[in-house]
Design a protein around this motif. Structure first.
Motif, short mmCIF file in Angstrom:
data_model
loop_
_atom_site.label_atom_id
_atom_site.label_comp_id
_atom_site.label_asym_id
_atom_site.label_seq_id
_atom_site.Cartn_x
_atom_site.Cartn_y
_atom_site.Cartn_z
N UNK A 37 34.46 41.48 42.41
CA UNK A 37 33.06 41.21 42.75
C UNK A 37 32.55 40.07 41.87
N UNK A 38 31.48 39.41 42.33
CA UNK A 38 30.88 38.35 41.53
C UNK A 38 30.09 38.92 40.36
N UNK A 39 29.71 40.21 40.51
CA UNK A 39 28.98 40.86 39.41
C UNK A 39 29.95 41.28 38.32
N UNK A 40 29.43 41.27 37.10
CA UNK A 40 30.31 41.65 36.00
C UNK A 40 30.55 43.16 36.02
N UNK A 41 31.81 43.54 35.92
CA UNK A 41 32.15 44.97 35.84
C UNK A 41 33.46 45.08 35.10
N UNK A 42 33.82 46.30 34.75
CA UNK A 42 35.03 46.48 33.95
C UNK A 42 35.98 47.45 34.64
N UNK A 43 37.28 47.15 34.51
CA UNK A 43 38.30 48.08 34.97
C UNK A 43 38.78 48.83 33.74
N UNK A 44 38.62 50.16 33.77
CA UNK A 44 38.97 50.96 32.60
C UNK A 44 40.18 51.83 32.93
N UNK A 45 41.17 51.81 32.06
CA UNK A 45 42.39 52.59 32.32
C UNK A 45 42.94 53.16 31.02
N UNK A 46 43.66 54.28 31.15
CA UNK A 46 44.34 54.84 29.98
C UNK A 46 45.69 54.18 29.76
N UNK A 47 46.10 53.37 30.70
CA UNK A 47 47.44 52.79 30.64
C UNK A 47 47.43 51.36 30.11
N UNK A 48 48.05 51.19 28.95
CA UNK A 48 48.17 49.85 28.37
C UNK A 48 48.95 48.91 29.27
N UNK A 49 50.10 49.36 29.80
CA UNK A 49 50.87 48.46 30.68
C UNK A 49 50.07 48.01 31.91
N UNK A 50 49.27 48.91 32.49
CA UNK A 50 48.48 48.52 33.67
C UNK A 50 47.43 47.48 33.28
N UNK A 51 46.76 47.71 32.14
CA UNK A 51 45.73 46.76 31.70
C UNK A 51 46.34 45.37 31.47
N UNK A 52 47.47 45.33 30.81
CA UNK A 52 48.10 44.03 30.54
C UNK A 52 48.57 43.37 31.83
N UNK A 53 49.10 44.21 32.73
CA UNK A 53 49.57 43.68 34.01
C UNK A 53 48.42 43.04 34.80
N UNK A 54 47.24 43.68 34.77
CA UNK A 54 46.07 43.12 35.46
C UNK A 54 45.79 41.70 34.98
N UNK A 55 45.84 41.50 33.67
CA UNK A 55 45.52 40.18 33.11
C UNK A 55 46.61 39.17 33.41
N UNK A 56 47.87 39.62 33.33
CA UNK A 56 48.99 38.71 33.66
C UNK A 56 48.90 38.27 35.11
N UNK A 57 48.62 39.25 35.98
CA UNK A 57 48.53 38.93 37.40
C UNK A 57 47.39 37.96 37.68
N UNK A 58 46.23 38.20 37.04
CA UNK A 58 45.08 37.33 37.25
C UNK A 58 45.43 35.90 36.84
N UNK A 59 46.14 35.80 35.71
CA UNK A 59 46.48 34.47 35.20
C UNK A 59 47.53 33.80 36.08
N UNK A 60 48.62 34.54 36.35
CA UNK A 60 49.73 33.92 37.08
C UNK A 60 49.46 33.82 38.58
N UNK A 61 48.70 34.77 39.11
CA UNK A 61 48.50 34.81 40.56
C UNK A 61 47.29 34.04 41.04
N UNK A 62 46.28 33.85 40.15
CA UNK A 62 45.06 33.19 40.61
C UNK A 62 44.50 32.19 39.59
N UNK A 63 45.22 32.01 38.48
CA UNK A 63 44.75 31.06 37.47
C UNK A 63 43.44 31.48 36.82
N UNK A 64 43.25 32.79 36.71
CA UNK A 64 41.99 33.33 36.18
C UNK A 64 42.27 34.02 34.85
N UNK A 65 41.42 33.78 33.86
CA UNK A 65 41.66 34.46 32.59
C UNK A 65 40.59 35.49 32.30
N UNK A 66 41.04 36.65 31.85
CA UNK A 66 40.12 37.75 31.56
C UNK A 66 40.28 38.21 30.13
#
Ligand SMILES: [Zn+2]
Length: 305
Positions: A37-66
């Motif tokens: 969404x264009x609004x600021x929000x957070x994805x919260x997870x208990x899983x470290x691997x999932x959190x890191x994967x989200x950021x890697x995917x954003x960077x590699x898949x869409x050139x977006x940094x979080x």
């Protein structure tokens, strides 16, 4: 670690083979994260691997940094908070997959899934952020929890088209949206394999094999017990009838063939028809006929008392 956690850890280790699939996984993960969404929000997870994967995917898949932040839940479990703090980055992520800010009715943009190979990667991403799979020892249940009906429906349609799955999922409303789910162990096993979680799929298969074998044994045991009960209760009636004839002093007046059978039955209440037939050297139908005769006479004697 929960079974869901194991599945997600395994999925985080899958390397997309092609760039198109990497973009598809990025799209699936973020689209179902409740913060696409264009609004600021957070994805919260208990899983470290999932959190890191989200950021890697954003960077590699869409050139977006979080950004990634750490916190603790009320139960003192570590929590990972993934955000895209810059508005420009959020808009860029939406645009990368053909979405516009503020458009209602969020759904899967099929045009963003470039090739057929991309479906598995897209669904893998979706499972990482909105999926769950119950420990198969307890129950067979795999679900995608989706906030909006249009998005849930488009996921339902896409899952129904997956060729390795022989049955479509079910869909149901839930308090905070919708769930698209399976309760069939075989379908869940096939879906896990399709997503790339081979180990989890194997674990599920082993549980299913064990459960099936146990059910077979139980079914057989129940069947045998039921048959045994039948033999015993029939024999008990016969013995009671013969005893009544004996008490009334009528046994000796019966034809010899009935006397022989009565004596054998009294001595061996556990014998089946087949065994009686072998012991007396007469046919089973002969034994059956004579037993019925004894039963008739004995039960009439009992009634007359
Ligand atoms: Zn692909």
């Amino acid at each position: 670690m929960s079974f869901s956690g194991d599945v997600k850890n395994e999925l985080c280790g899958v390397e997309p083979k092609k760039d198109c699939c990497l973009r598809a996984e990025c799209y699936g993960a973020w689209l179902f994260s409740r913060c696409f969404s264009a609004k600021e929000s957070a994805f919260v997870t208990e899983s470290g691997p999932v959190a890191r994967r989200m950021l890697e995917l954003a960077a590699a898949g869409a050139g977006v940094s979080g950004e990634l932040a750490y916190a603790f839940s009320r139960q003192k479990k570590p929590l990972y908070r993934v955000t895209l703090p810059e508005a420009g980055q959020r808009e860029r992520l939406l645009a990368a997959f053909g979405h516009q800010a503020g458009r209602p009715g969020l759904r899967i943009n099929r045009a963003a899934l470039e090739n057929e190979c991309c479906t598995a990667a897209f669904l893998r991403g979706a499972f990482l952020t909105c999926g769950a799979c119950t420990d198969p020892q307890k129950e067979y249940h795999l679900e995608f929890a989706v906030p909006h009906s249009t998005l849930a429906n488009s996921l339902y349609t896409l899952l129904g088209e997956v060729e390795v799955l022989s049955a479509p999922p079910a869909i149901a409303p839930r308090k905070s949206g919708y769930v698209v789910y399976w309760k069939d162990g075989g379908q869940i096993e096939d879906l896990l394999t399709f997503l790339g979680a081979q180990q989890a799929s194997m674990a599920l298969m082993q549980v299913r094999m064990y459960k099936d074998a146990r059910n077979d044994i139980n079914r057989k045991a129940n069947f045998e017990t039921a048959n045994m009960d039948k033999t015993y209760s029939a024999a008990a009636r016969q013995v009671a009838a013969i005893a009544a004839l004996s008490d009334a002093g009528r046994l000796g007046a019966l034809p010899q063939e009935l006397q022989d059978l009565a004596a054998t039955r009294l001595e061996h209440p556990e014998m089946t028809l087949r065994e009686l037939s072998a012991a007396l050297g007469i046919s089973r139908s002969g034994v059956n006929h004579r037993l019925r005769r004894l039963l008739e006479l004995g039960e009439r004697e009992l009634q007359n008392r």
